[in-house]
Design a protein around this motif. Sequence first.
Motif, PDB file in Angstrom:
ATOM      1  N   SER A 154       0.846  -1.203   0.000  1.00 13.51           N
ATOM      2  CA  SER A 154       0.000   0.000   0.000  1.00 13.51           C
ATOM      3  C   SER A 154       0.870   1.237   0.000  1.00 13.51           C
ATOM      4  CB  SER A 154      -0.897   0.029   1.239  1.00 13.51           C
ATOM      5  OG  SER A 154      -1.774  -1.070   1.208  1.00 13.51           O
ATOM      6  N   GLU A 193      -5.500   5.843  13.513  1.00 18.95           N
ATOM      7  CA  GLU A 193      -5.743   4.457  13.135  1.00 18.95           C
ATOM      8  C   GLU A 193      -5.873   3.598  14.385  1.00 18.95           C
ATOM      9  OE1 GLU A 193      -3.657   2.555   9.763  1.00 18.95           O
ATOM     10  OE2 GLU A 193      -2.673   4.513   9.605  1.00 18.95           O
ATOM     11  N   GLU A 284      -8.233  -1.840   6.221  1.00 20.66           N
ATOM     12  CA  GLU A 284      -7.919  -3.168   5.677  1.00 20.66           C
ATOM     13  C   GLU A 284      -8.398  -4.221   6.655  1.00 20.66           C
ATOM     14  OE1 GLU A 284      -3.843  -4.353   5.832  1.00 20.66           O
ATOM     15  OE2 GLU A 284      -3.519  -3.386   7.759  1.00 20.66           O
TER      16      GLU A 284
HETATM   17  P1  AMP Z   1      -2.754  -1.527   4.282  1.00 22.72           P
HETATM   18  O1  AMP Z   1      -1.701  -2.274   3.550  1.00 22.72           O
HETATM   19  O2  AMP Z   1      -4.054  -1.477   3.595  1.00 22.72           O
HETATM   20  O3  AMP Z   1      -2.809  -1.896   5.716  1.00 22.72           O
HETATM   21  O4  AMP Z   1      -2.203  -0.035   4.411  1.00 22.72           O
HETATM   22  C1  AMP Z   1      -1.000   0.268   5.069  1.00 22.72           C
HETATM   23  C2  AMP Z   1      -1.112   1.622   5.728  1.00 22.72           C
HETATM   24  O5  AMP Z   1      -1.365   2.613   4.733  1.00 22.72           O
HETATM   25  C3  AMP Z   1      -2.284   1.751   6.690  1.00 22.72           C
HETATM   26  O6  AMP Z   1      -2.005   1.302   7.973  1.00 22.72           O
HETATM   27  C4  AMP Z   1      -2.533   3.241   6.664  1.00 22.72           C
HETATM   28  O7  AMP Z   1      -1.625   3.921   7.480  1.00 22.72           O
HETATM   29  C5  AMP Z   1      -2.247   3.598   5.237  1.00 22.72           C
HETATM   30  N1  AMP Z   1      -3.496   3.581   4.440  1.00 22.72           N
HETATM   31  C6  AMP Z   1      -4.018   2.546   3.766  1.00 22.72           C
HETATM   32  N2  AMP Z   1      -5.177   2.890   3.164  1.00 22.72           N
HETATM   33  C7  AMP Z   1      -5.396   4.177   3.480  1.00 22.72           C
HETATM   34  C8  AMP Z   1      -6.420   5.131   3.144  1.00 22.72           C
HETATM   35  N3  AMP Z   1      -7.432   4.819   2.341  1.00 22.72           N
HETATM   36  N4  AMP Z   1      -6.304   6.371   3.656  1.00 22.72           N
HETATM   37  C9  AMP Z   1      -5.265   6.716   4.433  1.00 22.72           C
HETATM   38  N5  AMP Z   1      -4.269   5.889   4.766  1.00 22.72           N
HETATM   39  C10 AMP Z   1      -4.321   4.617   4.304  1.00 22.72           C
END
Ligand code: AMP
Length: 433
Positions: A154, A193, A284
């Motif tokens: 991400s 978060e 997520e």
């Molecule tokens: P993920 O791999 O989906 O857990 O994303 C990793 C990190 O990216 C998350 O813990 C957030 O800090 C950030 N992140 C992911 N999606 C979003 C979003 N839609 N808006 C803001 N931050 C995000």
Amino acid sequence: MKILVLGSGAREHALVWKLSQSPAVEEIHCIPGNGGICQQARCASLSLNRFDELIRYVREQGIQLTVVGPEQPLVGGIADAFQAAGLAIFGPNRRAAQLEGSKIFAKQLMARYGIPTAHFASFDSLEAALGYLNQLPDGPVVVKADGLAAGKGSVVCSTLAEARRAVQAMMGERIFQEAGSRVVIEEFMEGEEASLFVLCDGKDYRLLVPAQDFKRALDDDRGKNTGGMGAYAPTPFVTPEVLRAARTRIVEPTLEALQREGIDYRGVLYCGLMLTREGPRVVEFNCRFGDPETQVVLPLLKSDLVDLVMAVVEQRLGATPIALEDAWAVCVVLASGGYPDQYQTGFPIQGLEEVPEDVLVFHAGTRRQEGRLVTAGGRVLSVVARAARLSQAVERAYQAVENIQFQNRHFRRDIARRACRWLENAAGTSRTP
Ligand code: AMP
Ligand code: GLY
């Protein structure tokens, strides 16, 4: 009872520690384990991707329950393989693990059932993804590889130019191989978060203490994303109202959605939440315990973890109460300097015997070499302190950190700092968090 834990991080060390406290446990094994786990469990070095070999080991050793730490074996279908062999395993089956294994699967499920999350679009061609970005107003946007990418899939982009580069790297250059053959482009959400772990048995659920983790390498959330540099629980940002909203708008609808789709979810559902002005929204889902949140969540669990895990496996969680400690826990991760990029290992770790007895030290990248404990990975140790007040827990954790030395040691100095300030302000205005 004999139990096997799969994995090699501080999360698995915390699982071994907590499971071992159960009077039901006579022997605990861990594959592959690490330099700390091998002091408490019998370790064997087998591949977590070779389900046939793991099944053979479990049968030979007479193990009655296997608890899975990391996501890869779950997404790869380890629970299905064990169930087919008639062996008890804690962790969702392959279909259920798609909630973590495919971002598109998770987003589509949320969209179908009205579960609050960032607005999104998904793409399987580079041209279409770039075309979509061209229509967006410039500003922050998040690009995610659909498949598993070791927590790096991400990318939070502050401009469309950055987003184009991320899409190009994932879909064009395939930096995450097949995991980036499809991408999600989603709305950037703002807020604190929180990580909420939900034990589910396919019918009922139980919540563990909501936690907050610190993903960036440097203080004030600067630097690169890491596997996690610290955590604390409970997070005061999850107020009783936020928790109620998370239960009724996210946890319960998600479990109901899974049931309606005919998916039997047994294990931990990790809900990564963004606490926005409009209420909690899903960032997520993960199909397993989080790391480093587990290192603070399990020390705040009063109940016997073996009882809870068996209740999940045997689908009797509804009749199994859960008791949580009324205290705070803080985890500071000690990492190798340079992590998450290049770093050196093999440095002796000193001072562990100076750490006060009530402080927990969970090992991650450590190994024993000629009778000495040395560093062996990016994240080396999780130092966890508990106290009646969050600020005390922070202080104790950092005092213990000072006892432990190894060359190039790196850690964040601001774990739980925002929450401590928030609590001070809340006390000042007599708001109970
Ligand atoms: P993920 O791999 O989906 O857990 O994303 C990793 C990190 O990216 C998350 O813990 C957030 O800090 C950030 N992140 C992911 N999606 C979003 C979003 N839609 N808006 C803001 N931050 C995000
Ligand atoms: N703490 C984030 C994760 O376990 O994915």
